[in-house]
Write an enzyme that holds these catalytic residues in place. Structure first.
Site, PDB file in Angstrom:
ATOM      1  N   GLU A   1      69.957 -29.267   7.906  1.00 35.53           N
ATOM      2  CA  GLU A   1      68.684 -28.631   8.239  1.00 35.53           C
ATOM      3  C   GLU A   1      68.566 -28.379   9.740  1.00 35.53           C
ATOM      4  O   GLU A   1      68.051 -27.360  10.168  1.00 35.53           O
ATOM      5  CB  GLU A   1      67.505 -29.489   7.758  1.00 35.53           C
ATOM      6  CG  GLU A   1      67.265 -29.405   6.271  1.00 35.53           C
ATOM      7  CD  GLU A   1      66.950 -27.991   5.804  1.00 35.53           C
ATOM      8  OE1 GLU A   1      66.156 -27.299   6.449  1.00 35.53           O
ATOM      9  OE2 GLU A   1      67.530 -27.571   4.787  1.00 35.53           O
TER      10      GLU A   1
ATOM     11  N   CYS B   1      64.529  -5.429  -2.328  1.00 33.76           N
ATOM     12  CA  CYS B   1      63.377  -5.532  -3.241  1.00 33.76           C
ATOM     13  C   CYS B   1      63.746  -5.078  -4.656  1.00 33.76           C
ATOM     14  O   CYS B   1      63.182  -5.583  -5.630  1.00 33.76           O
ATOM     15  CB  CYS B   1      62.220  -4.679  -2.726  1.00 33.76           C
ATOM     16  SG  CYS B   1      61.712  -5.157  -1.068  1.00 33.76           S
TER      17      CYS B   1
ATOM     18  N   CYS C   1      54.658  -8.673  -5.454  1.00 37.97           N
ATOM     19  CA  CYS C   1      54.756  -8.822  -3.995  1.00 37.97           C
ATOM     20  C   CYS C   1      53.833  -7.816  -3.287  1.00 37.97           C
ATOM     21  O   CYS C   1      53.923  -6.606  -3.520  1.00 37.97           O
ATOM     22  CB  CYS C   1      56.203  -8.603  -3.561  1.00 37.97           C
ATOM     23  SG  CYS C   1      56.395  -8.537  -1.776  1.00 37.97           S
TER      24      CYS C   1
HETATM   25  S1  SF4 Z   1      59.546 -10.877  -1.646  1.00 37.63           S
HETATM   26 FE1  SF4 Z   1      58.721  -8.808  -1.618  1.00 37.63          FE
HETATM   27  S2  SF4 Z   1      59.474  -7.935   0.287  1.00 37.63           S
HETATM   28 FE2  SF4 Z   1      60.713  -9.740  -0.119  1.00 37.63          FE
HETATM   29  S3  SF4 Z   1      62.488  -8.917  -1.225  1.00 37.63           S
HETATM   30 FE3  SF4 Z   1      60.986  -9.586  -2.743  1.00 37.63          FE
HETATM   31  S4  SF4 Z   1      59.845  -7.728  -3.204  1.00 37.63           S
HETATM   32 FE4  SF4 Z   1      60.910  -7.367  -1.306  1.00 37.63          FE
END
Ligand code: SF4
Length: 347
Positions: free
Chosen positions: A35, A197, A206
Site C-alpha cells: 500500500e 466506460c 454512473c
Molecule cells: S465508473 Fe463511470 S466513468 Fe468510470 S469507467 Fe465506469 S462508467 Fe466510465
C-alpha cells in the site's frame, strides 16, 4: 450491499486481478508495504520493487533492524523517498511499541509514520477483513465520477463527501475482495484519460457517464506553473574512476540519499575543491541540463564533471562522504538523476 458494490464484486470475480504478489499470503506486513509503494506509483512499476523489498526485508523485524542506507538502496528508483524512510521509522515503532505485532486498530495504525486513513483502511480490510473504507487516488476517481462530485478532492468539503460515499458502498461481506475490486476498477477501467466506460459494470448507473462529464472529473486543482530551481551538481571523479558522493540530510528532498555535491555556479568549482581538500586536475566538462520534477517545483540540474585528487591532509568523514565505484557499488540509496548521471559518466 449497495448496487455499486454488488456490480463491482461481480466484475471482480471475472475480471479482477487475483495474482498480484501481495495478494498471496496477504499478511498485514505485506499489505502495508504494498500500500505504501502504491501510494504514488502504478502497479506494474511496484511489482518488481515489492518482490525485491520483501525478499530483503521478510518481516517487520528485519526491516526495523536494517540500516536506513540499505532500505533506501532497495527503494532507489521508486521515487518519493519519504515513503521508504517512513516505512523504516514505522517498523521501528511497531517493534518497540507493539513488540513486533502489527497493530490491528485504526487508531494505532494512523499513528504510524506515513499511514493515513486510506492506507490504514486498506490494511484493515485486506489483511484483517475488517469493514473500513479506503479512498486512494483510484477510488476517489471512481466515486467522484459515479456520484458526479465536483471540486478538487484535496478540498476538505469534497473529501468529506467522497469519504461518505466510500463508507456507504463498503459492504459488510467480502470486504477484502471489494477493497481490491474498487481499486482495480479505478486502475484498469476508470482510468484518468479515456476510461473504458463501454465495458464498465457501473455504466448504467454512473453519473459522469450519463452526463458525459468523465473528462472533467475528478476536478483538477488550479495551479500556477511550477517554479524552476537551478542547481549545479559537481561530479568529482578520482583518477581511479570513483565519484565523490555525500549523504543528504535525513529530511527534505532526497532525504537520506547519497548525491553529488551541489555548488552555486561553475566559477566556484575550484574554490569548492580547495575548501574540501581536493585539487582539480583536469578540464571542467559541462553536461546537458537534466530536469527533474517534484510536486512543488522543477529542478534544472547542470552537471559539471572534473577529475580531482585528494590532498594528503584530506580527512573525509565516512558517514558523510563516499567515493562511489560503479563497478563495485556500495549499497546506498541514490536518486534517479544521480543514478542516471553515474551511468552517463562511466561510459
Ligand atoms: S465508473 Fe463511470 S466513468 Fe468510470 S469507467 Fe465506469 S462508467 Fe466510465
Amino acid at each position: 450491499m449497495s448496487y455499486l458494490s454488488e456490480r463491482v464484486l461481480k466484475w471482480f470475480d471475472q475480471h479482477g486481478r487475483h495474482d498480484l504478489p501481495w495478494q498471496c499470503n496477504p499478511s498485514p506486513y505485506r499489505v502495508w508495504v504494498s500500500e505504501i509503494m502504491l501510494q504514488q506509483t502504478q502497479v506494474t512499476t511496484v511489482i518488481p520493487f515489492f518482490k525485491r523489498f520483501i525478499q530483503h526485508f521478510e518481516s517487520v523485524d528485519t526491516l526495523a533492524n536494517a540500516e536506513i542506507d540499505e532500505v533506501l538502496h532497495q527503494w532507489s528508483g521508486l521515487g518519493y523517498y519519504a515513503r521508504g524512510r517512513n516505512l523504516h521509522r514505522a517498523a521501528n515503532v511497531i517493534v518497540s511499541e507493539y513488540a513486533g505485532q502489527f497493530p490491528n486498530s485504526i487508531e494505532d495504525l494512523i499513528k504510524l509514520p506515513g499511514v493515513g486513513r486510506s492506507t490504514a483502511g486498506a490494511i484493515l480490510a485486506l489483511a484483517y477483513g475488517q469493514r473500513y473504507p479506503i479512498l486512494d487516488g483510484n477510488v476517489k476517481r471512481v466515486l467522484a465520477r459515479y456520484h458526479e462530485v465536483y471540486g478538487w478532492p484535496g478540498n476538505s468539503d469534497v473529501l468529506r463527501q467522497l469519504w461518505s460515499h466510500a463508507e456507504y458502498h463498503t459492504p459488510h461481506k467480502r470486504i477484502a475482495d471489494y477493497t481490491q475490486a474498487i481499486m482495480d476498477l479505478g486502475a484498469t477501467l476508470c482510468v484518468r484519460s479515456k476510461p473504458s466506460c463501454n465495458i464498465c459494470p457501473l455504466q448504467n448507473s454512473c453519473g459522469a457517464y450519463a452526463a458525459q462529464s468523465q473528462a472533467q472529473l475528478p476536478s483538477r486543482r488550479k495551479r500556477n506553473p511550477l517554479p524552476i530551481k537551478n542547481i549545479y551538481f559537481l561530479i568529482a571523479r578520482a583518477e581511479n574512476g570513483s565519484t565523490l558522493l555525500y549523504k543528504r540530510p535525513p529530511h527534505g528532498i532526497w532525504g537520506g540519499l547519497w548525491s553529488f555535491p551541489e555548488i552555486n555556479a561553475n566559477k566556484n568549482v575550484e574554490s569548492w575543491c580547495q575548501d574540501h581538500n581536493l585539487r582539480q586536475v583536469g578540464e571542467l566538462l559541462q553536461h546537458p541540463v537534466l530536469t527533474h520534477t517534484f510536486t512543488h517545483f522543477r529542478l534544472a540540474i547542470t552537471p559539471l564533471e572534473c577529475v580531482v585528487v585528494e590532498d594528503e591532509r584530506s580527512v573525509m568523514d565516512p558517514d558523510r562522504w563516499l567515493w562511489y565505484n560503479i563497478d563495485n557499488p556500495a549499497r546506498i540509496g541514490l536518486s534517479k538523476p544521480v543514478q542516471q548521471l553515474l551511468r552517463i559518466c562511466s561510459n
